[in-house]
Design a protein around this motif. Structure first.
Motif, short mmCIF file in Angstrom:
data_model
loop_
_atom_site.label_atom_id
_atom_site.label_comp_id
_atom_site.label_asym_id
_atom_site.label_seq_id
_atom_site.Cartn_x
_atom_site.Cartn_y
_atom_site.Cartn_z
N ALA A 1 36.21 -5.65 -37.99
CA ALA A 1 35.51 -6.66 -37.19
C ALA A 1 35.45 -7.99 -37.93
CB ALA A 1 34.10 -6.17 -36.85
N GLY A 2 35.21 -7.92 -39.22
CA GLY A 2 35.18 -9.14 -40.03
C GLY A 2 36.52 -9.84 -40.02
N ALA A 3 37.59 -9.05 -40.08
CA ALA A 3 38.94 -9.63 -40.06
C ALA A 3 39.24 -10.26 -38.70
CB ALA A 3 39.97 -8.55 -40.40
N ILE A 4 38.85 -9.57 -37.63
CA ILE A 4 39.07 -10.11 -36.28
C ILE A 4 38.33 -11.45 -36.13
CG2 ILE A 4 38.54 -9.78 -33.81
CD1 ILE A 4 38.83 -6.72 -34.33
N ALA A 5 37.06 -11.45 -36.54
CA ALA A 5 36.25 -12.67 -36.41
C ALA A 5 36.84 -13.80 -37.25
CB ALA A 5 34.81 -12.38 -36.81
N ALA A 6 37.33 -13.47 -38.43
CA ALA A 6 37.88 -14.50 -39.31
C ALA A 6 39.11 -15.15 -38.69
CB ALA A 6 38.23 -13.89 -40.67
N VAL A 7 39.99 -14.32 -38.11
CA VAL A 7 41.19 -14.90 -37.47
C VAL A 7 40.78 -15.75 -36.27
CG1 VAL A 7 43.36 -14.42 -36.29
CG2 VAL A 7 42.69 -13.01 -38.23
N LEU A 8 39.83 -15.25 -35.47
CA LEU A 8 39.47 -15.97 -34.24
C LEU A 8 38.69 -17.26 -34.51
CD1 LEU A 8 38.68 -13.09 -31.72
CD2 LEU A 8 40.73 -14.52 -31.88
N ARG A 9 38.21 -17.42 -35.73
CA ARG A 9 37.57 -18.71 -36.05
C ARG A 9 38.62 -19.80 -36.26
NH1 ARG A 9 33.75 -15.32 -39.28
NH2 ARG A 9 32.00 -15.05 -37.86
N ARG A 10 39.88 -19.39 -36.53
CA ARG A 10 40.92 -20.42 -36.74
C ARG A 10 42.04 -20.36 -35.73
NH1 ARG A 10 42.14 -16.55 -41.12
NH2 ARG A 10 44.21 -15.80 -40.58
N GLU A 11 42.17 -19.23 -34.99
CA GLU A 11 43.23 -19.10 -33.98
C GLU A 11 42.60 -18.67 -32.67
OE1 GLU A 11 46.65 -19.04 -34.87
OE2 GLU A 11 46.53 -18.90 -37.06
N GLU A 12 43.34 -18.89 -31.58
CA GLU A 12 42.78 -18.54 -30.28
C GLU A 12 42.88 -17.05 -29.98
OE1 GLU A 12 43.47 -20.48 -25.92
OE2 GLU A 12 44.06 -21.64 -27.67
N LEU B 1 30.68 -13.01 -33.84
CA LEU B 1 31.06 -14.33 -33.32
C LEU B 1 29.95 -15.01 -32.52
CD1 LEU B 1 34.73 -13.42 -32.36
CD2 LEU B 1 34.06 -15.10 -34.09
N VAL B 2 28.79 -14.33 -32.42
CA VAL B 2 27.68 -14.90 -31.63
C VAL B 2 27.30 -16.29 -32.15
CG1 VAL B 2 25.20 -14.70 -31.16
CG2 VAL B 2 26.70 -12.75 -30.75
N ASP B 3 27.17 -16.42 -33.47
CA ASP B 3 26.73 -17.70 -34.04
C ASP B 3 27.78 -18.80 -33.88
OD1 ASP B 3 24.33 -16.64 -34.74
OD2 ASP B 3 24.81 -16.35 -36.86
N ASP B 4 29.03 -18.39 -33.63
CA ASP B 4 30.09 -19.37 -33.37
C ASP B 4 30.15 -19.71 -31.88
OD1 ASP B 4 31.69 -19.18 -36.14
OD2 ASP B 4 31.13 -17.16 -35.52
N ALA B 5 29.30 -19.04 -31.07
CA ALA B 5 29.29 -19.22 -29.61
C ALA B 5 30.59 -18.76 -28.96
CB ALA B 5 28.95 -20.66 -29.21
N TRP B 6 31.29 -17.85 -29.62
CA TRP B 6 32.49 -17.25 -29.05
C TRP B 6 32.20 -15.83 -28.58
CZ3 TRP B 6 35.96 -20.62 -28.01
CH2 TRP B 6 36.36 -21.62 -28.90
N ALA C 1 34.40 -18.88 -24.55
CA ALA C 1 33.03 -19.37 -24.69
C ALA C 1 32.07 -18.25 -24.30
CB ALA C 1 32.82 -20.58 -23.79
N ARG C 2 30.99 -18.13 -25.04
CA ARG C 2 30.04 -17.05 -24.82
C ARG C 2 29.11 -17.38 -23.66
NH1 ARG C 2 29.21 -12.93 -27.93
NH2 ARG C 2 27.41 -11.66 -27.47
N ALA C 3 28.94 -16.42 -22.77
CA ALA C 3 27.96 -16.59 -21.69
C ALA C 3 26.61 -16.12 -22.21
CB ALA C 3 28.37 -15.76 -20.48
#
Lengths: 102, 102
Positions: free
Chosen positions: B16-27, B53-58, B87-89
């Motif tokens: 999960a950490g790896a997924i979140a890390a990639v998604l902070r820089r890639e779509e 990713l909640v705190d990133d609003a993703w 974007a997070r609802a």
């Protein structure tokens, strides 16, 4: 939101048909699975449902979450997949054929 | 697109950490799993990544597909999950807490 419960012995093509049927009349459907085998069948079902919805020009966007449910008085952790239909991207249509053993 | 390979012994919080890390820089990021145990770990990882990713609003939108891959000369069927950030609802934020045993 309609909830489809999937077990480890569910048949993916049948569940896929149910997912597609709901999504032709509703925007979302939930798929619930408890345990690794059930989660695996649920995932295969959703991958197949994408194929079933090609002619409707729909694709799926899925969000998984944990859910605590009560089964015969014992708390179990389920995975709930919320499946939302979305317009199909043409370039997205590169999935390998559904394996015959599924 | 970056591909994260998940096995049955992968630790969901780490993936999960790896997924979140990639998604902070890639779509998008792809998560690949072969077998029911690996698929289950992948799904748990993606559910946890949504929390990270909640705190990133993703939030995540996932599309699963079958993929035929070669492992040591044998063809195997993998599941590929393409994870796209969205974007997070706010109303969407009703997930049960991540279970402590995960």
């Amino acid at each position: 939101m309609e909830i489809l419960k999937v077990s480890g012995s569910s048949v993916p093509r049948s569940v896929a048909g149910a997912i597609a049927a709901v999504l032709r009349r509703e925007e979302t459907v939930a798929v619930q699975a408890v345990g690794a085998m059930a989660v695996n069948q649920a995932v295969k079902s959703m991958a197949i449902a994408r194929e079933y919805l090609v002619d409707d020009a729909w694709d799926l966007a899925i969000t998984p979450s944990f859910e605590h449910i009560d089964i015969d008085g014992a708390e179990r952790t389920a995975i709930k997949f919320v499946c939302t239909r979305k317009a199909r991207a043409v370039a997205n249509d590169t999935q390998a054929p559904v394996p015959s053993e599924v």
